[in-house]
Design an enzyme around this catalytic site. Structure first.
Site, PDB file in Angstrom:
ATOM      1  CD  GLU A 110      -8.602   1.262   7.933  1.00 19.18           C
ATOM      2  OE1 GLU A 110      -8.513   0.344   8.744  1.00 19.18           O
ATOM      3  OE2 GLU A 110      -7.792   2.272   8.004  1.00 19.18           O
ATOM      4  CG  HIS A 142      -5.754  -2.052   9.240  1.00 21.52           C
ATOM      5  ND1 HIS A 142      -5.924  -0.628   9.475  1.00 21.52           N
ATOM      6  CD2 HIS A 142      -4.500  -2.481   9.310  1.00 21.52           C
ATOM      7  CE1 HIS A 142      -4.703  -0.200   9.796  1.00 21.52           C
ATOM      8  NE2 HIS A 142      -3.641  -1.423   9.830  1.00 21.52           N
ATOM      9  CG  ASP A 149      -0.413  -0.381   2.500  1.00 19.57           C
ATOM     10  OD1 ASP A 149       0.918  -0.523   2.642  1.00 19.57           O
ATOM     11  OD2 ASP A 149      -0.997  -0.762   3.308  1.00 19.57           O
TER      12      ASP A 149
HETATM   13  P1  PGA Z   1       1.988  -1.596  12.835  1.00 21.69           P
HETATM   14  O1  PGA Z   1       0.778  -1.667  11.844  1.00 21.69           O
HETATM   15  O2  PGA Z   1       3.129  -2.627  12.379  1.00 21.69           O
HETATM   16  O3  PGA Z   1       2.712  -0.426  12.829  1.00 21.69           O
HETATM   17  O4  PGA Z   1       1.731  -1.885  14.132  1.00 21.69           O
HETATM   18  C1  PGA Z   1       0.403  -2.907  11.412  1.00 21.69           C
HETATM   19  C2  PGA Z   1      -0.460  -2.372  10.306  1.00 21.69           C
HETATM   20  O5  PGA Z   1      -1.445  -1.434  10.381  1.00 21.69           O
HETATM   21  O6  PGA Z   1      -1.019  -3.200   9.384  1.00 21.69           O
END
Ligand code: PGA
Length: 257
Positions: free
Chosen positions: A143, A138, A67
């Protein structure tokens, strides 16, 4: 789902990096799906070390990232491209022409998503997709919602997600873009193997729901239950709500082996 539980996040990162390095040894021209966020930072550090000691060769590999934000360019400190350049791409022997990224500055974002989806198919699909998981379940920027779009698409980000990403935007969530481009859950589930990493107690609830819960668009990670080759690498905190016995084939010894 195959689950491995580790005493420390360092052990977890070493196992994740080893999985990537082994794939590259077996299949030097492997197609890697990569993720950003805090979770894979130590895994990328391990991969840099593996490369430095000659244990990982990226020269024939292809990469696709999950993404990217809309409206910021690749040099912006908050862009995922910049993160990847700093944490991996500039530090290993990847061929720049084989690094693929969504362009959040594209003039036609819809066409950009179609281009990306085709590029993945043209390269034969993703061999190993690395994933983190959001505290809201997510995956990538898919989301929780009433409906999920299967292929690469444009998304509106949740406020919690914008807050989670504020650090790279001067700590100010209002400066985090409202939109992003993301592979869809369909794109992700087409990967031949999936390696999901989760660390910390903040992730325990969504990990529990992703493993045992119903398939629901309200928890995009739950769709990973339908994949034949998903491995979850968890630290003890992220695994705290899982019940023994774990699904067949899973391991929960201290070393994670
Ligand atoms: P993080 O985020 O690794 O910063 O906890 C994970 C995600 O949002 O996929």
């Amino acid at each position: 789902m195959h689950i491995r539980i580790f005493d420390t996040s360092d052990d977890l990162a070493r196992a994740a990096a080893q999985r990537v390095a082994e794939l590259l040894q077996r299949t030097p021209n492997a197609v890697l799906g990569l993720a950003t966020g805090r979770t894979p930072l130590e895994t990328y550090a391990e991969l840099r070390r593996s490369y430095a000691r000659g244990a990982a060769d990226f020269s024939h590999a292809t990469t696709f990232n999950l993404d990217e934000f809309v409206g910021i360019d690749r040099t912006h400190p908050g862009s995922f491209r910049r993160y990847m350049d700093m944490k991996l791409f500039d530090e290993v022997n990847l061929d720049l022409s084989r690094i693929h990224f969504l362009d959040g500055m594209a003039s036609d974002l819809g066409a950009e998503c179609v281009r990306y989806e085709r590029a993945i198919e043209d390269r034969g699909g993703i061999d190993l997709q690395l994933l983190g998981i959001g505290a809201n379940g997510h995956i990538g920027f898919n989301e929780p919602a009433d409906e999920l779009i299967a292929s690469t698409h444009r998304v509106m980000l949740h406020e919690t997600t914008r807050r989670d990403n504020a650090a790279q935007f001067g700590g100010d969530p209002t400066r985090v873009p409202h939109e992003a481009l993301s592979m869809g859950m369909g794109t992700i589930l087409k990967a031949r193997a999936v390696l999901l990493l989760a660390m910390g107690s903040r992730k325990a609830h969504c990990v529990e729901r992703a493993v045992y819960g119903p398939l629901t668009t309200r928890l995009p990670a739950s769709f990973l239950q339908t994949h034949r080759a998903v491995e979850l690498l968890l630290d003890r905190q992220a695994a705290a709500l899982l019940r023994e016995p774990l699904p067949t084939g899973s391991v929960s010894s201290g070393s994670g082996r």
